[in-house]
Scaffold this active site. Sequence first.
Site, PDB file in Angstrom:
ATOM      1  N   ASP A  42      -2.238  -3.685   1.976  1.00 49.63           N
ATOM      2  CA  ASP A  42      -0.937  -2.987   1.925  1.00 49.63           C
ATOM      3  C   ASP A  42      -0.160  -3.080   3.237  1.00 49.63           C
ATOM      4  O   ASP A  42       0.270  -2.065   3.789  1.00 49.63           O
ATOM      5  CB  ASP A  42      -1.143  -1.498   1.590  1.00 49.63           C
ATOM      6  CG  ASP A  42      -2.114  -1.281   0.444  1.00 49.63           C
ATOM      7  OD1 ASP A  42      -1.996  -1.994  -0.561  1.00 49.63           O
ATOM      8  OD2 ASP A  42      -2.991  -0.399   0.566  1.00 49.63           O
ATOM      9  N   GLU A 215       2.410   0.161  -8.682  1.00 51.28           N
ATOM     10  CA  GLU A 215       2.242   0.925  -7.444  1.00 51.28           C
ATOM     11  C   GLU A 215       2.801   0.132  -6.281  1.00 51.28           C
ATOM     12  O   GLU A 215       3.314  -0.979  -6.453  1.00 51.28           O
ATOM     13  CB  GLU A 215       0.773   1.295  -7.226  1.00 51.28           C
ATOM     14  CG  GLU A 215      -0.181   0.116  -7.230  1.00 51.28           C
ATOM     15  CD  GLU A 215      -1.639   0.543  -7.146  1.00 51.28           C
ATOM     16  OE1 GLU A 215      -1.942   1.746  -7.199  1.00 51.28           O
ATOM     17  OE2 GLU A 215      -2.495  -0.355  -7.020  1.00 51.28           O
TER      18      GLU A 215
END
Length: 339
Positions: A42, A215
């Site tokens: 991420d 997400e």
Amino acid sequence: MKLFILPASLLYLAFTSASPLAKRDYPAVGACSGQCSGRLHDPSVVYRADTKTYYRFATNDGINTATAPSLSGPWTFKGPAMPNGSSIDLPGNHDLWAPDVFLLDNTYYLYYSVSQMGSMNSDIGVATSTTMDPGSWTDHGSIGIPKSSQYNKIDANLYFPSGAQSPVLNFGSFWQNIFQLPMNNPPLTVASTTPTHLAQNTTARPAGLVTGSMEGAYEFAWNGYTYLFFSSGNCCNDADDLAPPGEEYHIMVCRSSSPSEAFVDQQGRDCLTGNGGTMVLGSHGDVYAPGGQGVMYDPNLKTPVVYYHYVKPSVSYAYDDFFFGWNKLDFSNGWPVVV
Ligand SMILES: *[C@@H]1O[C@H](CO)[C@@H](O)[C@H](O)[C@H]1NC(C)=O
Ligand SMILES: *[C@@H]1O[C@H](CO)[C@@H](O)[C@H](O)[C@H]1NC(C)=O
């Protein structure tokens, strides 16, 4: 990042007829030297103009930080942004997730998530710094998103719509996927406790399982549109229990003329009610499950770029062996294409 840990084989048991995403020819991953693999899920990349330095933040520990003179490196590991973790009193507060760093009025804001695998007992916090250097961050704790069964409080992304007085914060993962709240300015706390629902995957799943994942939302403005990038699918796969082809992490996009509603995909499907989402980047060659992406305008390459983590099957599927990748984005047909 995620989540919801279910063995992929169980999750997809009933999906024997799932149609894999269309095969596409993707360009090679942008060059990378120095620290290009490890615990770097991420990623959030910010360019610091005064020192001409790229900062890369990633999930785990106190938010792993690396710096480089260019997106392609050489990346040097600098240690955790917040070595003492977060003051948010929840399990996981020394293993922070999903950083998102934003520069506003000479202050850098670092949004992070406190959670644990599969837990909805999560929260989003913020820290500030004027340098982004490890240890320089002042933690301000929770930003105050209300608890809800509709979403998980992870995967923050701050976005400042052009002409607006204050920014908005995108967040969410699984359950009903992606939400947005207006922020105060300075953006240390939410300005409302009523989130706007931005996008959801309502694809039917086997009984008892949550609806499809969406997400890692990331909004980016280009040519009058707000583009909502997100990661769809299974972020983390075990070598002996891979998601079916096409169901592993991949990067998708929707767009709108508003930052807060009416997102559609390239086919015009609504991204909140019609399962909309246009592929930006999926697995190809020795690149598997790209996701956890962000998008920036690179002042040196003079083009928008998407950066992300991915797995190199020839090396390992292990959680701690993820790779950092990036590609230029071409928006000339109105939709981002990796080039
Ligand atoms: C971390 O905690 C220690 C012990 O309380 C303290 O001395 C140190 O200054 C803290 N470091 C940061 C970066 O806040
Ligand atoms: C929604 O979920 C289905 C099933 O996992 C998947 O095939 C599809 O690509 C997802 N769509 C989006 C927009 O995430």
